[in-house]
Design a protein around this motif. Structure first.
Motif, PDB file in Angstrom:
ATOM      1  N   LEU A 503      -0.687  -9.791  -6.907  1.00  0.00           N
ATOM      2  CA  LEU A 503       0.494  -9.148  -7.500  1.00  0.00           C
ATOM      3  C   LEU A 503       0.279  -7.642  -7.669  1.00  0.00           C
ATOM      4  N   ASP A 504      -0.974  -7.248  -7.922  1.00  0.00           N
ATOM      5  CA  ASP A 504      -1.305  -5.821  -7.988  1.00  0.00           C
ATOM      6  C   ASP A 504      -0.979  -5.133  -6.671  1.00  0.00           C
ATOM      7  N   ALA A 505      -1.457  -5.740  -5.591  1.00  0.00           N
ATOM      8  CA  ALA A 505      -1.201  -5.176  -4.257  1.00  0.00           C
ATOM      9  C   ALA A 505       0.290  -5.257  -3.932  1.00  0.00           C
ATOM     10  N   TYR A 506       0.952  -6.301  -4.451  1.00  0.00           N
ATOM     11  CA  TYR A 506       2.381  -6.516  -4.179  1.00  0.00           C
ATOM     12  C   TYR A 506       3.238  -5.381  -4.742  1.00  0.00           C
ATOM     13  N   GLN A 507       2.804  -4.789  -5.883  1.00  0.00           N
ATOM     14  CA  GLN A 507       3.569  -3.688  -6.497  1.00  0.00           C
ATOM     15  C   GLN A 507       3.803  -2.556  -5.494  1.00  0.00           C
ATOM     16  N   ASN A 508       2.821  -2.360  -4.583  1.00  0.00           N
ATOM     17  CA  ASN A 508       2.906  -1.228  -3.647  1.00  0.00           C
ATOM     18  C   ASN A 508       3.809  -1.503  -2.453  1.00  0.00           C
ATOM     19  N   VAL A 509       4.176  -2.780  -2.232  1.00  0.00           N
ATOM     20  CA  VAL A 509       4.985  -3.093  -1.042  1.00  0.00           C
ATOM     21  C   VAL A 509       6.336  -3.702  -1.413  1.00  0.00           C
ATOM     22  N   ALA A 510       6.561  -3.896  -2.728  1.00  0.00           N
ATOM     23  CA  ALA A 510       7.751  -4.630  -3.173  1.00  0.00           C
ATOM     24  C   ALA A 510       9.065  -3.970  -2.761  1.00  0.00           C
ATOM     25  N   GLN A 511       9.041  -2.663  -2.470  1.00  0.00           N
ATOM     26  CA  GLN A 511      10.287  -1.966  -2.132  1.00  0.00           C
ATOM     27  C   GLN A 511      10.625  -2.018  -0.637  1.00  0.00           C
ATOM     28  N   LEU A 512       9.699  -2.520   0.180  1.00  0.00           N
ATOM     29  CA  LEU A 512       9.905  -2.481   1.639  1.00  0.00           C
ATOM     30  C   LEU A 512      10.921  -3.524   2.099  1.00  0.00           C
ATOM     31  N   SER A 513      11.646  -3.199   3.168  1.00  0.00           N
ATOM     32  CA  SER A 513      12.581  -4.181   3.748  1.00  0.00           C
ATOM     33  C   SER A 513      11.774  -5.186   4.577  1.00  0.00           C
ATOM     34  N   LEU A 514      12.438  -6.245   5.005  1.00  0.00           N
ATOM     35  CA  LEU A 514      11.748  -7.298   5.763  1.00  0.00           C
ATOM     36  C   LEU A 514      11.131  -6.730   7.044  1.00  0.00           C
ATOM     37  N   THR A 515      11.919  -5.977   7.821  1.00  0.00           N
ATOM     38  CA  THR A 515      11.404  -5.432   9.090  1.00  0.00           C
ATOM     39  C   THR A 515      10.228  -4.500   8.844  1.00  0.00           C
ATOM     40  N   ASP A 516      10.350  -3.636   7.833  1.00  0.00           N
ATOM     41  CA  ASP A 516       9.257  -2.697   7.529  1.00  0.00           C
ATOM     42  C   ASP A 516       7.992  -3.432   7.123  1.00  0.00           C
ATOM     43  N   THR A 517       8.164  -4.519   6.364  1.00  0.00           N
ATOM     44  CA  THR A 517       6.990  -5.281   5.917  1.00  0.00           C
ATOM     45  C   THR A 517       6.304  -5.945   7.104  1.00  0.00           C
ATOM     46  N   LEU A 518       7.112  -6.527   8.001  1.00  0.00           N
ATOM     47  CA  LEU A 518       6.528  -7.150   9.203  1.00  0.00           C
ATOM     48  C   LEU A 518       5.765  -6.112  10.019  1.00  0.00           C
ATOM     49  N   MET A 519       6.399  -4.948  10.212  1.00  0.00           N
ATOM     50  CA  MET A 519       5.750  -3.890  10.996  1.00  0.00           C
ATOM     51  C   MET A 519       4.469  -3.399  10.307  1.00  0.00           C
ATOM     52  N   ARG A 520       4.525  -3.286   8.992  1.00  0.00           N
ATOM     53  CA  ARG A 520       3.346  -2.825   8.240  1.00  0.00           C
ATOM     54  C   ARG A 520       2.206  -3.837   8.361  1.00  0.00           C
ATOM     55  N   PHE A 521       2.552  -5.136   8.265  1.00  0.00           N
ATOM     56  CA  PHE A 521       1.548  -6.197   8.410  1.00  0.00           C
ATOM     57  C   PHE A 521       0.846  -6.062   9.770  1.00  0.00           C
ATOM     58  N   LEU A 522       1.658  -5.863  10.818  1.00  0.00           N
ATOM     59  CA  LEU A 522       1.090  -5.760  12.176  1.00  0.00           C
ATOM     60  C   LEU A 522       0.254  -4.490  12.332  1.00  0.00           C
ATOM     61  N   GLN A 523       0.706  -3.382  11.708  1.00  0.00           N
ATOM     62  CA  GLN A 523      -0.062  -2.125  11.795  1.00  0.00           C
ATOM     63  C   GLN A 523      -1.447  -2.288  11.173  1.00  0.00           C
ATOM     64  N   ILE A 524      -1.488  -2.931   9.994  1.00  0.00           N
ATOM     65  CA  ILE A 524      -2.768  -3.077   9.291  1.00  0.00           C
ATOM     66  C   ILE A 524      -3.682  -4.036  10.058  1.00  0.00           C
ATOM     67  N   TRP A 525      -3.068  -5.071  10.627  1.00  0.00           N
ATOM     68  CA  TRP A 525      -3.837  -6.010  11.469  1.00  0.00           C
ATOM     69  C   TRP A 525      -4.429  -5.264  12.665  1.00  0.00           C
ATOM     70  N   GLN A 526      -3.614  -4.394  13.286  1.00  0.00           N
ATOM     71  CA  GLN A 526      -4.087  -3.659  14.462  1.00  0.00           C
ATOM     72  C   GLN A 526      -5.147  -2.609  14.105  1.00  0.00           C
ATOM     73  N   ALA A 527      -5.211  -2.232  12.826  1.00  0.00           N
ATOM     74  CA  ALA A 527      -6.201  -1.219  12.418  1.00  0.00           C
ATOM     75  C   ALA A 527      -7.549  -1.851  12.056  1.00  0.00           C
ATOM     76  N   LEU A 528      -7.630  -3.194  12.033  1.00  0.00           N
ATOM     77  CA  LEU A 528      -8.904  -3.847  11.691  1.00  0.00           C
ATOM     78  C   LEU A 528      -9.923  -3.586  12.810  1.00  0.00           C
ATOM     79  N   PRO A 529     -11.196  -3.384  12.447  1.00  0.00           N
ATOM     80  CA  PRO A 529     -12.208  -3.050  13.473  1.00  0.00           C
ATOM     81  C   PRO A 529     -12.311  -4.094  14.594  1.00  0.00           C
ATOM     82  N   ASP A 530     -12.131  -5.381  14.263  1.00  0.00           N
ATOM     83  CA  ASP A 530     -12.291  -6.434  15.284  1.00  0.00           C
ATOM     84  C   ASP A 530     -10.986  -6.808  15.965  1.00  0.00           C
ATOM     85  N   PHE A 531      -9.909  -6.071  15.689  1.00  0.00           N
ATOM     86  CA  PHE A 531      -8.614  -6.439  16.250  1.00  0.00           C
ATOM     87  C   PHE A 531      -8.647  -6.393  17.780  1.00  0.00           C
TER      88      PHE A 531
END
Length: 645
Positions: A503-531
């Motif tokens: 829920l702490d981490a959720y406070q920082n993303v709670a304002q994002l729209s569905l599309t933005d959240t999906l895109m953000r999820f994929l961006q962070i996944w793509q930034a992982l060292p083993d991606f």
């Protein structure tokens, strides 16, 4: 010419029906055989999808103008007359199963294109089919009757040239049931129950991950040639982790399925991430599941407006391209410099020395460091060229730890260097610079500022606002935290310990729209060292032990199985040529600087590795200027091996 008898089994007559005997001559063409066959069966129906399959040679006789003599067919040939499109059970990344008619006679590459057209997924070259992992069946397995969504009634004509209606292919608008299936494809699934996650196959090591890559089908041969039968089960997955031109407006299904594949990769620990990152992924999933219930499905606007929009967009790109040459020259003349005090650490065995502070200078794609700012006019202690290096973040916001881990290619292997930054501002700039330099880009590159911005927003999402969750006890009860994180954290923490952190981490993303959240999820996944790493166990020429080859979108990495460390990295842009000796199944690659490597594959056929490398090189050739038509011929040249010649 003498006539002789040819036996043909007609699949439509049933499994027990006798073969049909035809009197033929060697100069009769295949089309003539089919005409005789249809006349003899006396069944009135549409035979246009049917063709002849030659059992012994494992090939379709699709050239109807060729004579039997040209094909080399004699009286002992076992021929089958059957439809080219047959039902197939297809497991999607979101865990649902479709039953649809797929082409069994074309190369798998074209079969996937047909499936993607039916499901409205753009850029089908990024996906492929693989054999599923066998699940262990329990004796008292009550859930064995899974729901299968049937698409076999979709006419083949509407698949070859799909037209959109309200943003979805017209064949999905035929009935409420079909519309429901499209909704299921394009809306994210709710978080899976912890028991479901625990039941899934979870690779325990790099070798386990390597075994999965042995299951990919050969994209230059057809399904029949690979032993796939009617109603067999296959998985459709994103194979190449180079996602081109994701446009949420047109890519509803593609984006949803990509998110589902990424989500399962995180939950099943296919790709490693830190505890902080796992909490952020959990928060994003929680937000996506909340918003997708309340936000309506993303459907496109009218086609005319879309056409106008894309025309304006391409005009904008053209104008940008025309005006950029002069501004680029100016930019390159005044390339920004990055100078600052950072701490450096070289981890070597048997040393206890810590971080030491130096004055660092970033120029072009190199880092130089000096004892102090005053000495930066003279010769540096060392200059490190970052082109082709591995860059990995090591960040802990709570502990204010901002590390950049660099793996720098050297003749004897990889040199490891850690840079420690003082604060997130400094970290964002230096991390962005290192990432660009590893791709051969300097600080003058236009993407430098946007790279800094994306790193900053990622750090902002990891910040915890302690105490902020204290006033929302109602939410605490709804959230099932064990559905949002991998099983390792189920054992490590109780659900009520995870809730405040997510829920702490959720406070920082709670304002994002569905599309933005999906895109953000994929961006962070793509930034992982083993991606984006697909592993294969190989044995290098001259070596006595098995090692792991990691195939990434832009490089190959060699991993020592004993230690699990990256030993060496080779970039595709330094590759001169690669070839396969199909007789001894050995692959040889030549890089610039007279570097030659050769290996044989242990856990996968060398065709799979050859296809991965050729596929990634093909993905890098795509660009807007070359129009959106897929260059199939080039793909087959790069991936087909000896079958393409």
């Amino acid at each position: 010419m003498a006539a002789w008898d040819l036996l043909v089994t007609v699949e439509d007559l049933g499994p027990d029906a006798p073969s049909v005997t035809l009197s033929v001559t060697s100069d009769l063409h295949v089309g003539g055989v089919i005409v005789k066959l249809v006349e003899k069966t006396q069944i009135k129906r549409d035979w246009s999808d049917h063709a002849l399959w030659w059992e012994q040679k494992q090939k379709w006789l699709l050239r109807t103008a060729w004579t039997l003599e040209k094909y080399g067919i004699h009286a002992d040939a076992r021929l089958f007359f059957m439809p080219q499109h047959k039902p197939l059970k297809l497991g999607l990344p979101n865990g649902t199963t479709l039953r649809l008619r797929a082409c069994f006679s074309n190369p798998v590459f074209q079969t996937v294109m047909g499936i993607c057209r039916m499901l409205n997924i753009r850029h089908p070259e990024e996906l492929s089919l693989l054999r599923p992992v066998e699940e262990k069946k329990k004796k008292k397995d009550k859930d064995s009757t899974e729901e299968i969504y049937d698409l076999t009634e979709v006419p083949l004509s509407s698949v070859s040239q799909p037209c959109l209606y309200n943003g979805m292919p017209a064949h999905f608008a035929d009935s409420p049931q079909m519309e429901a299936i499209y909704k299921m494809l394009s809306v994210t699934q709710p978080p899976p129950a912890p028991e479901v996650i625990a039941k899934q196959y979870r690779p325990a090591s790099v070798v386990d991950k390597a075994h999965i890559n042995g299951r990919w089908l050969d994209s230059s041969r057809c399904l029949m040639q690979q032993g796939i039968q009617e109603n067999d089960r296959l998985w459709l997955r994103f194979k190449y982790f180079a996602f081109y031109d994701i446009e949420p407006k047109y890519d509803v299904v593609r984006l949803t399925q990509l998110y589902e594949q990424a989500r399962w990769a995180i939950l099943l620990e296919d790709v490693d991430c830190t505890e902080e990152e796992m909490m952020l992924f959990g928060a994003l999933q929680y937000h996506i599941s909340k918003v997708s219930l309340s936000e309506p499905q993303m459907l496109s606007s009218s086609a005319a407006m879309d056409d106008l929009e894309s025309a304006l967009q391409s005009l904008e790109v053209k104008m940008e391209g025309e005006s950029s040459s002069a501004s680029e020259m100016l930019e390159n003349m005044t390339a920004p410099e990055l100078n600052d005090y950072l701490k450096l650490f070289r981890p070597k065995r048997l040393t206890l020395k810590g971080y030491k502070q130096y004055w660092f200078k970033f120029q072009d794609t190199s880092i130089s460091y000096f004892k102090s700012k005053e000495e930066s006019i003279g010769e540096p202690i060392q200059q490190i060229n970052l082109r082709g290096c591995e860059v990995a973040p090591d960040v802990n916001m709570a502990a204010q730890k901002f590390l950049i881990r660099l793996l720098i290619p050297a003749p004897e292997g990889m040199n490891e260097v850690y840079l420690r930054c003082e604060n997130e501002q400094q970290y964002a700039q230096w991390m962005a610079a290192c990432r660009l330099a590893s791709k051969g880009k300097s600080l003058a590159d236009s993407s430098f500022q946007s790279e800094i911005q994306s790193i900053r927003s990622f750090l902002a999402m990891q910040k915890t606002t302690s105490g902020s969750h204290g006033n929302s006890p109602a939410t605490d009860e709804i959230i099932n935290t064990h559905s949002l994180v991998s099983p390792r954290y189920h054992k490590k923490y109780k659900a009520k310990q995870l809730t405040p952190r997510i829920l702490d981490a959720y406070q920082n993303v709670a304002q994002l729209s569905l599309t933005d959240t999906l895109m953000r999820f994929l961006q962070i996944w793509q930034a992982l060292p083993d991606f984006g790493l697909s592993y294969v166990v190989v044995r290098f020429k001259g070596s006595r032990k098995d090692e792991v080859l990691g195939i990434a979108p832009n490089r190959l990495i060699r991993i020592d199985l004993g230690v699990g460390d990256v030993v060496k990295t080779w970039r595709y842009n330094n590759m001169k040529q690669w070839n396969v000796n199909w007789d001894i199944r050995q692959m040889a690659i030549e890089f610039e600087g007279n570097i030659n490597i050769a290996f044989s594959c242990v856990t996968a056929d060398c065709k799979i590795v050859h296809e991965f490398i050729g596929g990634y090189i093909f993905m890098s050739t795509r660009s807007r200027e070359k129009s959106d038509t897929l260059n199939e011929e080039l793909f087959h040249k790069l991936t087909g091996g000896h079958e393409a010649l």
